[in-house]
Design a protein around this motif. Structure first.
Motif, PDB file in Angstrom:
ATOM      1  N   ALA A  32       0.834  -1.206   0.000  1.00 18.15           N
ATOM      2  CA  ALA A  32       0.000   0.000   0.000  1.00 18.15           C
ATOM      3  C   ALA A  32       0.868   1.255   0.000  1.00 18.15           C
ATOM      4  O   ALA A  32       0.589   2.244  -0.714  1.00 18.15           O
ATOM      5  N   TYR A  33       1.932   1.262   0.795  1.00 25.01           N
ATOM      6  CA  TYR A  33       2.850   2.413   0.803  1.00 25.01           C
ATOM      7  C   TYR A  33       3.553   2.556  -0.545  1.00 25.01           C
ATOM      8  O   TYR A  33       3.800   3.677  -1.011  1.00 25.01           O
ATOM      9  N   ALA A  34       3.886   1.429  -1.167  1.00 21.20           N
ATOM     10  CA  ALA A  34       4.547   1.487  -2.476  1.00 21.20           C
ATOM     11  C   ALA A  34       3.646   2.150  -3.509  1.00 21.20           C
ATOM     12  O   ALA A  34       4.102   2.973  -4.318  1.00 21.20           O
ATOM     13  N   ASP A  35       2.357   1.803  -3.506  1.00 20.63           N
ATOM     14  CA  ASP A  35       1.418   2.420  -4.450  1.00 20.63           C
ATOM     15  C   ASP A  35       1.242   3.911  -4.175  1.00 20.63           C
ATOM     16  O   ASP A  35       1.157   4.723  -5.107  1.00 20.63           O
ATOM     17  N   ALA A  36       1.190   4.256  -2.879  1.00 20.96           N
ATOM     18  CA  ALA A  36       0.896   5.653  -2.534  1.00 20.96           C
ATOM     19  C   ALA A  36       2.093   6.569  -2.764  1.00 20.96           C
ATOM     20  O   ALA A  36       1.924   7.718  -3.204  1.00 20.96           O
TER      21      ALA A  36
ATOM     22  N   VAL B 109      10.160   7.992  -3.958  1.00 23.78           N
ATOM     23  CA  VAL B 109      10.006   7.017  -5.035  1.00 23.78           C
ATOM     24  C   VAL B 109      10.952   5.821  -4.822  1.00 23.78           C
ATOM     25  O   VAL B 109      10.587   4.668  -5.046  1.00 23.78           O
ATOM     26  N   TRP B 110      12.178   6.117  -4.379  1.00 23.31           N
ATOM     27  CA  TRP B 110      13.119   5.022  -4.090  1.00 23.31           C
ATOM     28  C   TRP B 110      12.564   4.107  -3.012  1.00 23.31           C
ATOM     29  O   TRP B 110      12.610   2.875  -3.127  1.00 23.31           O
ATOM     30  N   PHE B 111      12.012   4.700  -1.962  1.00 21.25           N
ATOM     31  CA  PHE B 111      11.416   3.931  -0.872  1.00 21.25           C
ATOM     32  C   PHE B 111      10.269   3.073  -1.394  1.00 21.25           C
ATOM     33  O   PHE B 111      10.157   1.878  -1.061  1.00 21.25           O
ATOM     34  N   ALA B 112       9.425   3.664  -2.237  1.00 21.70           N
ATOM     35  CA  ALA B 112       8.294   2.915  -2.792  1.00 21.70           C
ATOM     36  C   ALA B 112       8.777   1.754  -3.653  1.00 21.70           C
ATOM     37  O   ALA B 112       8.208   0.657  -3.625  1.00 21.70           O
ATOM     38  N   THR B 113       9.850   1.971  -4.411  1.00 20.51           N
ATOM     39  CA  THR B 113      10.397   0.904  -5.262  1.00 20.51           C
ATOM     40  C   THR B 113      10.888  -0.267  -4.427  1.00 20.51           C
ATOM     41  O   THR B 113      10.680  -1.433  -4.767  1.00 20.51           O
ATOM     42  N   CYS B 114      11.555   0.017  -3.308  1.00 22.55           N
ATOM     43  CA  CYS B 114      12.048  -1.057  -2.429  1.00 22.55           C
ATOM     44  C   CYS B 114      10.902  -1.869  -1.844  1.00 22.55           C
ATOM     45  O   CYS B 114      11.016  -3.080  -1.649  1.00 22.55           O
ATOM     46  N   LEU B 115       9.778  -1.201  -1.546  1.00 23.90           N
ATOM     47  CA  LEU B 115       8.645  -1.889  -0.930  1.00 23.90           C
ATOM     48  C   LEU B 115       7.775  -2.615  -1.943  1.00 23.90           C
ATOM     49  O   LEU B 115       6.948  -3.455  -1.561  1.00 23.90           O
ATOM     50  N   SER B 116       7.947  -2.329  -3.211  1.00 23.13           N
ATOM     51  CA  SER B 116       7.095  -2.923  -4.233  1.00 23.13           C
ATOM     52  C   SER B 116       7.246  -4.434  -4.271  1.00 23.13           C
ATOM     53  O   SER B 116       8.350  -4.975  -4.140  1.00 23.13           O
ATOM     54  N   SER B 117       6.133  -5.125  -4.427  1.00 16.85           N
ATOM     55  CA  SER B 117       6.165  -6.588  -4.515  1.00 16.85           C
ATOM     56  C   SER B 117       6.918  -7.051  -5.746  1.00 16.85           C
ATOM     57  O   SER B 117       7.450  -8.162  -5.780  1.00 16.85           O
TER      58      SER B 117
ATOM     59  N   PRO C 145       5.400   6.700  -8.268  1.00 17.58           N
ATOM     60  CA  PRO C 145       5.030   7.707  -9.278  1.00 17.58           C
ATOM     61  C   PRO C 145       3.530   7.770  -9.539  1.00 17.58           C
ATOM     62  O   PRO C 145       2.992   8.832  -9.886  1.00 17.58           O
ATOM     63  N   GLN C 146       2.831   6.609  -9.369  1.00 18.05           N
ATOM     64  CA  GLN C 146       1.399   6.613  -9.656  1.00 18.05           C
ATOM     65  C   GLN C 146       0.569   7.300  -8.577  1.00 18.05           C
ATOM     66  O   GLN C 146      -0.567   7.703  -8.814  1.00 18.05           O
ATOM     67  N   ARG C 147       1.110   7.412  -7.366  1.00 14.04           N
ATOM     68  CA  ARG C 147       0.444   8.078  -6.237  1.00 14.04           C
ATOM     69  C   ARG C 147      -0.987   7.574  -6.033  1.00 14.04           C
ATOM     70  O   ARG C 147      -1.940   8.350  -5.854  1.00 14.04           O
ATOM     71  N   ASP C 148      -1.128   6.263  -6.039  1.00 12.85           N
ATOM     72  CA  ASP C 148      -2.431   5.631  -5.857  1.00 12.85           C
ATOM     73  C   ASP C 148      -2.673   5.440  -4.364  1.00 12.85           C
ATOM     74  O   ASP C 148      -2.063   4.589  -3.712  1.00 12.85           O
ATOM     75  N   LEU C 149      -3.590   6.234  -3.804  1.00 15.36           N
ATOM     76  CA  LEU C 149      -3.836   6.220  -2.358  1.00 15.36           C
ATOM     77  C   LEU C 149      -4.951   5.271  -1.938  1.00 15.36           C
ATOM     78  O   LEU C 149      -5.265   5.179  -0.751  1.00 15.36           O
ATOM     79  N   ARG C 150      -5.537   4.541  -2.875  1.00 12.40           N
ATOM     80  CA  ARG C 150      -6.708   3.734  -2.526  1.00 12.40           C
ATOM     81  C   ARG C 150      -6.382   2.636  -1.521  1.00 12.40           C
ATOM     82  O   ARG C 150      -7.091   2.444  -0.524  1.00 12.40           O
TER      83      ARG C 150
END
Length: 530
Positions: A351-355, A436-444, A358-363
């Motif tokens: 969820a943090y990766a999406d938010a 964005v780097w943080f989100a990339t690391c958390l991405s599945s 770059p896509q900034r998806d907060l759902r």
């Protein structure tokens, strides 16, 4: 008759008590090592069978082996097909008790010697603690087992007067009847080992023929599955699959055992004449369990798929079940708790990766609290029910690490409510890049384990912290000369602090995950760092 029946029943009770005390003490002593054996060496159904046989032979309980196996399946450390191999091996390992009764109990007559050893074991229990006390419990259980065996033999000595082999039906009908009796005895005693010991005593007293005793032992193999079936009621899907697979495997082994019995009848009688009927019976018990494992091992993949179709897993978005029946073994219970913690962490990370990406998806981040809050509350309640015995520092370390992980998960979940900081982070490339780097690391899609994610955070957190502090000074200077408003300065500064807190919590979850894996023997070869 009553005067003989009461000592016989007391002997059975002592045998059961001895098995319980010895099994619990052996499991407590050998639990961590055996859990590592199962998790590290059960890489195929064949190695699973070997591990299951060895584990059951050591702790003298196929039920305890099954409980550990269920914990590993629920925690994702074992695939269901590999767990089936452990079940096959547990059936082989449980025959060791029969060999112990036949070769040691009958041949050496240790009942009298056990009286003296029981006194020493009692002193060890009363006057010491830790390892010495545990050894005392093992010896005490061992002594009670053989004292009970002697009492059974004495109490059932006159059983031939009222129960004679010729009073029981012969042929196939008689074999089915005896198998049914064996099943009923095992269900009543909740111990196939004690039921086999009773049959061995009746065989030694000439109350049963070798063929009748062999048929009863076949039924006992099915009877022992009822304990797991009862335990699986209301349990996790992994436990239900394991229990049903255990039942189907033992039913299949029973189908194979009857033709084997008729084919081996001549050889069994020859062995009985040379080595004793009890040895012949235990040999047959081992033989048909080996045959069952040999037949099912090549079919394990198809068998596991059939059971999974019969009892499909719940939807992937649901957390693993926290089965209260695993609480009898603190290691397996912590495995189950760790699997739920890992599931919750992955939901949070995704969820943090999406938010923050770059896509900034907060759902997903917006829907996180209602979904995860009940899961974390159940996890905390489950952890509160786990009891780690004294003298187990490794398990205590794993337990403490799990508690810390849940605490940091709680913090991450609370921080997810501050989603207003995300637009502020993306206003400037200096803060957008670490986000964005943080989100990339958390991405599945990155495929990092929790431990590897924590290691990434540990390496990058100082760099991010340095950039954030530098940018904060720039904001303050910019506000001073009028480039930024006071509100913008506060918003961006608070957003950067929020990001650093999230990075810290993710790092700590990964650090404690490494501690849990090491303490519980769950370490796996890490995936390549990307």
């Amino acid at each position: 008759m009553m005067a003989q029946a009461l000592p016989a029943l007391g002997g059975i009770g002592l045998f059961l008590l001895g098995m319980k005390i010895m099994t619990d003490a052996l499991r407590e002593a050998a639990g961590p090592g055996l859990r590592r054996l199962l998790s590290r060496f059960t890489t195929t159904p064949l190695t699973g069978a070997a591990s299951g046989a060895l584990t059951t032979a050591v702790i003298q309980s196929s039920s305890a082996t099954t409980v550990m196996t269920v914990g590993f399946v629920g925690a994702g450390l074992l695939s269901f097909s590999h767990a089936l191999g452990v079940i096959y091996g547990a059936n082989i390992g449980t025959t060791v008790t029969g060999w112990m009764v036949s070769l040691v109990g009958f041949k050496l007559k240790l009942g009298t010697l056990s009286m003296g050893l029981l006194f020493v074991a009692g002193l060890a229990l009363l006057l010491s603690e830790g390892r010495i006390a545990r050894i005392g419990r093992i010896v005490a259980g061992f002594c009670l087992l053989f004292i009970g065996l002697d009492m059974m033999q004495d109490g059932m000595g006159g059983a031939a007067e009222w129960l004679q082999p010729d009073r029981l039906p012969d042929g196939l009908t008689g074999a089915v009847v005896m198998a049914g009796l064996g099943l009923a005895i095992t269900v009543a005693m909740q111990s196939s080992s004690a039921a086999v010991a009773v049959v061995l005593v009746l065989l030694g007293n000439d109350t049963l023929t070798l063929m009748q005793a062999a048929a009863a032992v076949i039924g006992m193999n099915v009877g022992t599955t009822f304990t797991a079936l009862l335990a699986a009621l209301g349990g996790s899907r992994a436990m239900q699959q394991t229990a049903v697979a255990n039942l189907l495997f033992n039913l299949g082994t029973t189908v194979l055992a009857f033709p084997l019995l008729w084919g081996m009848s001549g050889g069994l009688h020859s062995i009985a004449l040379r080595m004793g009927a009890d040895t012949a019976l235990v040999l047959f018990h081992t033989a048909f369990n080996l045959l069952g494992a040999a037949v099912f091992l090549p079919l394990t993949t198809a068998f596991s798929h059939a059971v999974e179709r019969l009892l499909p897993e719940p939807a992937a978005h649901r957390p693993p079940a926290l089965d209260p029946r695993l609480l009898s073994d603190e290691g397996s219970a912590m495995q189950a708790a760790h699997s739920v913690m890992s599931w919750a962490a992955k939901q949070l990370f995704a969820a943090y990766a999406d938010a923050l990406g770059p896509q900034r998806d907060l759902r997903a981040l917006s829907a996180l609290a209602p979904q995860l809050a009940p899961v974390l509350e159940d996890l905390k309640s489950y952890l509160a029910r786990i009891t780690v015995p004294r003298g187990k520092p490794t398990e205590a370390k794993a337990y403490a690490a799990l508690m810390h992980q849940v605490d940091h998960l709680d913090r991450l979940l609370g921080q997810s409510a501050k989603r207003r900081f995300i637009p502020a982070l993306h206003r400037h490339h200096v803060t957008a890049r670490p986000a964005v780097w943080f989100a990339t690391c958390l991405s599945s899609h990155k495929g990092l384990t929790l431990t590897q994610t924590g290691q990434r955070m540990a390496r990058m957190a100082p760099i991010v912290d340095k950039r954030v502090h530098r940018h904060r000074r720039g904001l303050l200077l910019g506000e001073h000369v009028g480039l930024y408003s006071v509100q913008d300065t506060f918003d961006i500064t608070d957003a950067m602090r929020w990001l650093l807190r999230i990075i810290h919590n993710v790092q700590r979850i990964g650090d404690y995950d490494a501690a849990v894996n090491q303490a519980l023997g769950q370490a796996k070869p890490p995936a390549p760092d990307r």
